[in-house]
Design a protein around this motif. Structure first.
Motif, PDB file in Angstrom:
ATOM      1  N   ALA A  16       0.679  -1.119  -0.092  1.00 45.22           N
ATOM      2  CA  ALA A  16       0.014   0.073  -0.203  1.00 45.22           C
ATOM      3  C   ALA A  16       0.911   1.137   0.021  1.00 45.22           C
ATOM      4  O   ALA A  16       0.615   2.248  -0.585  1.00 45.22           O
ATOM      5  CB  ALA A  16      -0.862   0.196   1.181  1.00 45.22           C
ATOM      6  N   ALA A  17       1.900   1.353   0.795  1.00 45.22           N
ATOM      7  CA  ALA A  17       2.644   2.602   0.923  1.00 45.22           C
ATOM      8  C   ALA A  17       3.540   2.555  -0.345  1.00 45.22           C
ATOM      9  O   ALA A  17       3.614   4.015  -0.750  1.00 45.22           O
ATOM     10  CB  ALA A  17       3.689   2.259   1.989  1.00 45.22           C
ATOM     11  N   ALA A  18       3.679   1.523  -1.108  1.00 42.83           N
ATOM     12  CA  ALA A  18       4.491   1.763  -2.175  1.00 42.83           C
ATOM     13  C   ALA A  18       3.713   2.405  -3.604  1.00 42.83           C
ATOM     14  O   ALA A  18       4.239   2.960  -4.515  1.00 42.83           O
ATOM     15  CB  ALA A  18       5.195   0.401  -2.732  1.00 42.83           C
ATOM     16  N   ARG A  19       2.410   1.743  -3.440  1.00 43.15           N
ATOM     17  CA  ARG A  19       1.472   2.475  -4.660  1.00 43.15           C
ATOM     18  C   ARG A  19       1.073   3.686  -4.274  1.00 43.15           C
ATOM     19  O   ARG A  19       1.080   4.487  -5.256  1.00 43.15           O
ATOM     20  CB  ARG A  19       0.231   1.538  -4.590  1.00 43.15           C
ATOM     21  N   HIS A  20       1.069   4.322  -2.995  1.00 40.05           N
ATOM     22  CA  HIS A  20       0.694   5.551  -2.926  1.00 40.05           C
ATOM     23  C   HIS A  20       1.942   6.740  -2.543  1.00 40.05           C
ATOM     24  O   HIS A  20       1.706   7.790  -2.566  1.00 40.05           O
ATOM     25  CB  HIS A  20      -0.161   5.782  -1.576  1.00 40.05           C
ATOM     26  N   LEU A  21       3.378   5.985  -2.368  1.00 37.34           N
ATOM     27  CA  LEU A  21       4.351   6.765  -1.739  1.00 37.34           C
ATOM     28  C   LEU A  21       3.916   7.917  -0.810  1.00 37.34           C
ATOM     29  O   LEU A  21       4.406   8.833  -0.935  1.00 37.34           O
ATOM     30  CB  LEU A  21       4.959   7.375  -3.102  1.00 37.34           C
ATOM     31  N   SER A  22       3.086   7.456   0.055  1.00 34.73           N
ATOM     32  CA  SER A  22       2.696   8.031   1.450  1.00 34.73           C
ATOM     33  C   SER A  22       2.094   7.020   2.235  1.00 34.73           C
ATOM     34  O   SER A  22       1.168   6.384   2.155  1.00 34.73           O
ATOM     35  CB  SER A  22       1.532   9.130   0.787  1.00 34.73           C
ATOM     36  N   PHE A  23       2.872   7.493   3.638  1.00 38.55           N
ATOM     37  CA  PHE A  23       2.036   6.660   4.737  1.00 38.55           C
ATOM     38  C   PHE A  23       0.739   7.020   4.966  1.00 38.55           C
ATOM     39  O   PHE A  23      -0.009   6.137   5.551  1.00 38.55           O
ATOM     40  CB  PHE A  23       3.286   6.823   5.716  1.00 38.55           C
ATOM     41  N   ALA A  27      -2.317   4.625   5.005  1.00 40.48           N
ATOM     42  CA  ALA A  27      -3.040   4.218   6.388  1.00 40.48           C
ATOM     43  C   ALA A  27      -4.607   4.370   6.173  1.00 40.48           C
ATOM     44  O   ALA A  27      -5.359   3.633   6.697  1.00 40.48           O
ATOM     45  CB  ALA A  27      -2.530   5.383   7.093  1.00 40.48           C
ATOM     46  N   ASP A  28      -4.924   5.403   5.345  1.00 42.87           N
ATOM     47  CA  ASP A  28      -6.461   5.542   4.983  1.00 42.87           C
ATOM     48  C   ASP A  28      -6.852   4.418   4.211  1.00 42.87           C
ATOM     49  O   ASP A  28      -8.139   3.995   4.459  1.00 42.87           O
ATOM     50  CB  ASP A  28      -6.583   6.676   4.088  1.00 42.87           C
ATOM     51  N   GLU A  29      -6.141   3.827   3.420  1.00 41.52           N
ATOM     52  CA  GLU A  29      -6.610   2.458   2.570  1.00 41.52           C
ATOM     53  C   GLU A  29      -6.517   1.455   3.554  1.00 41.52           C
ATOM     54  O   GLU A  29      -7.530   0.539   3.463  1.00 41.52           O
ATOM     55  CB  GLU A  29      -5.690   2.122   1.391  1.00 41.52           C
ATOM     56  N   LEU A  30      -5.669   1.321   4.452  1.00 39.96           N
ATOM     57  CA  LEU A  30      -5.808   0.104   5.427  1.00 39.96           C
ATOM     58  C   LEU A  30      -6.565   0.226   6.929  1.00 39.96           C
ATOM     59  O   LEU A  30      -6.671  -0.548   7.536  1.00 39.96           O
ATOM     60  CB  LEU A  30      -4.438  -0.156   5.775  1.00 39.96           C
ATOM     61  N   ALA A  35       0.892   6.455  11.873  1.00 33.81           N
ATOM     62  CA  ALA A  35       2.403   5.823  12.771  1.00 33.81           C
ATOM     63  C   ALA A  35       2.122   4.506  12.984  1.00 33.81           C
ATOM     64  O   ALA A  35       3.315   3.961  12.668  1.00 33.81           O
ATOM     65  CB  ALA A  35       1.823   6.504  14.126  1.00 33.81           C
ATOM     66  N   ALA A  36       1.111   3.665  12.623  1.00 31.77           N
ATOM     67  CA  ALA A  36       1.070   2.251  12.631  1.00 31.77           C
ATOM     68  C   ALA A  36       1.630   1.917  11.154  1.00 31.77           C
ATOM     69  O   ALA A  36       2.496   0.915  11.315  1.00 31.77           O
ATOM     70  CB  ALA A  36      -0.363   2.005  12.673  1.00 31.77           C
ATOM     71  N   VAL A  37       1.509   2.575   9.953  1.00 31.24           N
ATOM     72  CA  VAL A  37       2.072   2.029   8.985  1.00 31.24           C
ATOM     73  C   VAL A  37       3.638   2.165   9.105  1.00 31.24           C
ATOM     74  O   VAL A  37       4.310   1.125   8.757  1.00 31.24           O
ATOM     75  CB  VAL A  37       1.679   3.116   7.731  1.00 31.24           C
ATOM     76  N   GLY A  69      11.310  -6.270  -5.014  1.00 28.04           N
ATOM     77  CA  GLY A  69      10.401  -7.431  -4.875  1.00 28.04           C
ATOM     78  C   GLY A  69       8.973  -7.070  -4.897  1.00 28.04           C
ATOM     79  O   GLY A  69       8.419  -7.898  -4.694  1.00 28.04           O
ATOM     80  N   LEU A  70       8.661  -5.870  -5.397  1.00 34.03           N
ATOM     81  CA  LEU A  70       7.340  -5.483  -5.497  1.00 34.03           C
ATOM     82  C   LEU A  70       6.586  -6.249  -6.526  1.00 34.03           C
ATOM     83  O   LEU A  70       5.259  -6.643  -6.222  1.00 34.03           O
ATOM     84  CB  LEU A  70       6.995  -4.108  -5.792  1.00 34.03           C
ATOM     85  N   GLU A  71       7.077  -6.512  -7.701  1.00 32.29           N
ATOM     86  CA  GLU A  71       6.274  -7.537  -8.660  1.00 32.29           C
ATOM     87  C   GLU A  71       5.939  -8.628  -8.073  1.00 32.29           C
ATOM     88  O   GLU A  71       4.758  -9.178  -8.231  1.00 32.29           O
ATOM     89  CB  GLU A  71       6.920  -7.337  -9.922  1.00 32.29           C
ATOM     90  N   ALA A  72       6.768  -9.533  -7.529  1.00 33.91           N
ATOM     91  CA  ALA A  72       6.436 -10.635  -7.088  1.00 33.91           C
ATOM     92  C   ALA A  72       5.649 -10.700  -5.956  1.00 33.91           C
ATOM     93  O   ALA A  72       4.705 -11.661  -5.690  1.00 33.91           O
ATOM     94  CB  ALA A  72       7.925 -11.307  -6.598  1.00 33.91           C
ATOM     95  N   LEU A  73       5.806  -9.536  -5.031  1.00 29.41           N
ATOM     96  CA  LEU A  73       4.724  -9.432  -3.928  1.00 29.41           C
ATOM     97  C   LEU A  73       3.568  -9.188  -4.448  1.00 29.41           C
ATOM     98  O   LEU A  73       2.587  -9.910  -4.012  1.00 29.41           O
ATOM     99  CB  LEU A  73       5.277  -8.108  -3.204  1.00 29.41           C
ATOM    100  N   ARG A  74       3.331  -8.331  -5.418  1.00 28.50           N
ATOM    101  CA  ARG A  74       1.775  -8.164  -5.894  1.00 28.50           C
ATOM    102  C   ARG A  74       1.329  -9.346  -6.539  1.00 28.50           C
ATOM    103  O   ARG A  74      -0.071  -9.728  -6.474  1.00 28.50           O
ATOM    104  CB  ARG A  74       1.855  -6.938  -6.538  1.00 28.50           C
ATOM    105  N   ALA A  75       2.225 -10.021  -7.171  1.00 26.23           N
ATOM    106  CA  ALA A  75       1.712 -11.400  -7.817  1.00 26.23           C
ATOM    107  C   ALA A  75       1.349 -12.185  -6.594  1.00 26.23           C
ATOM    108  O   ALA A  75       0.435 -13.149  -6.988  1.00 26.23           O
ATOM    109  CB  ALA A  75       2.747 -12.013  -8.898  1.00 26.23           C
ATOM    110  N   GLY A  76       1.973 -12.472  -5.825  1.00 24.54           N
ATOM    111  CA  GLY A  76       1.590 -13.402  -4.736  1.00 24.54           C
ATOM    112  C   GLY A  76       0.298 -12.820  -3.900  1.00 24.54           C
ATOM    113  O   GLY A  76      -0.429 -13.748  -3.508  1.00 24.54           O
ATOM    114  N   PHE A  77      -0.023 -11.577  -3.787  1.00 28.51           N
ATOM    115  CA  PHE A  77      -1.241 -11.311  -3.255  1.00 28.51           C
ATOM    116  C   PHE A  77      -2.379 -11.649  -4.342  1.00 28.51           C
ATOM    117  O   PHE A  77      -3.441 -11.905  -3.894  1.00 28.51           O
ATOM    118  CB  PHE A  77      -1.164  -9.810  -2.907  1.00 28.51           C
ATOM    119  N   LEU A  78      -2.135 -11.606  -5.446  1.00 28.31           N
ATOM    120  CA  LEU A  78      -3.345 -11.791  -6.579  1.00 28.31           C
ATOM    121  C   LEU A  78      -3.286 -13.431  -6.371  1.00 28.31           C
ATOM    122  O   LEU A  78      -4.543 -13.837  -6.528  1.00 28.31           O
ATOM    123  CB  LEU A  78      -2.597 -11.500  -7.838  1.00 28.31           C
ATOM    124  N   GLN A  79      -2.455 -14.235  -5.871  1.00 26.82           N
ATOM    125  CA  GLN A  79      -2.420 -15.518  -5.772  1.00 26.82           C
ATOM    126  C   GLN A  79      -3.455 -15.972  -4.528  1.00 26.82           C
ATOM    127  O   GLN A  79      -3.997 -16.841  -4.485  1.00 26.82           O
ATOM    128  CB  GLN A  79      -1.068 -16.446  -5.666  1.00 26.82           C
TER     129      GLN A  79
END
Length: 262
Positions: A16-23, A27-30, A35-37, A69-79
């Motif tokens: 989420a942070a990588a997509r928004h480039l904003s903590f 945080a709003d998405e999650l 601070a928790a992010v 690792g983002l590409e593999a991470l997002r593929a993993g979430f899709l799985q």
């Protein structure tokens, strides 16, 4: 890293942070605080031993290590999402497998399943005999019905008309009809012993004597006048609808339970 040690919460925050480039936007998405992010990202960096983000004059920036690792991470979430959809696909099945005593199936359950089945032409039922030891996983059971004192280790709901009633016919005499599990009484001799309470009701209707049987099982025969009840209804165990929590939560099981409790 072992699969059981994967920091899945931290990886979800990283995505989420990588997509928004904003903590803050992550945080709003999650639905957590910024601070928790930040805490999750720092914990993930400690676990992985790399820096994932840097703050620059232009704002938050993903490091090359984080981006790697983002590409593999997002593929993993899709799985993961595909796996969840596959597991939930069984919810669309309208086949219900039920374990129940044979006498209850004959005297009560079949009629109620037939009535419930008329509410949806896609419903299908598989009824198997209830064993002493219920293995929901091995038998692929959705629901079981047992004559018992309570749900025990499972989730459950009591069917109406718990306890026992003594049934017979006029002129049938007072000899006792026995069956495995019936309440014991020394008041009169056992003239006949049968395999279950349903057969005991049938024997009482044939004039063999009187049978002490579950009230629910005898209800239709009493209502039709085939047998009559003698004395007061006795408190005791009753029939329970039972299932482990995962099965109990299924929509199709909830609907069936509600129909059987009406």
């Amino acid at each position: 890293m072992k699969r059981t040690h994967l920091p899945l919460n931290g990886l979800r925050v990283l995505d989420a942070a990588a997509r928004h480039l904003s903590f803050t936007r992550a945080a709003d998405e999650l639905a957590v605080t910024p601070a928790a992010v930040g805490q999750q990202i720092r914990a993930l960096e400690d676990t992985l031993g790399v820096v994932l983000f840097r703050r620059t004059a232009k704002g938050l920036e993903l490091t090359p290590e984080g981006a790697a690792g983002l590409e593999a991470l997002r593929a993993g979430f899709l799985q993961f999402e595909e796996a969840v959809r596959a597991m939930q696909a069984g919810q669309s099945s309208k086949t219900l497998t039920i374990a129940a005593p044979r006498d209850l199936t004959a005297k009560w359950l079949s009629a109620h399943l037939s009535a419930y089945g008329r509410t949806d032409p896609d419903l299908r039922f598989v009824v198997v005999a209830a064993d002493d030891e219920l293995d929901f996983t091995q038998a692929n059971l959705d629901l079981a019905i047992r004559l018992t004192e309570g749900p025990g280790e499972h989730e459950g709901a009591a069917l109406p008309a718990s306890g026992f009633v003594t049934v017979g016919i006029e002129g049938g005499g007072e000899n006792r009809i026995g069956w495995p599990g019936c309440p014991q009484s020394e008041a009169s001799p056992v003239m006949l012993t049968v395999a279950d309470a349903g057969l005991a009701i049938d024997a009482a209707a044939a004039g063999f004597g009187r049978a002490c049987v579950p009230a629910l099982l005898a209800a239709s025969d009493i209502a039709s006048g085939r047998v009559r009840s003698y004395g007061e209804q006795l408190a005791g165990v009753g029939y329970w609808l039972l299932a482990p929590l995962p099965q109990w939560r299924q929509k199709k099981v909830k609907s069936l339970v509600a129909a059987l409790l009406q």
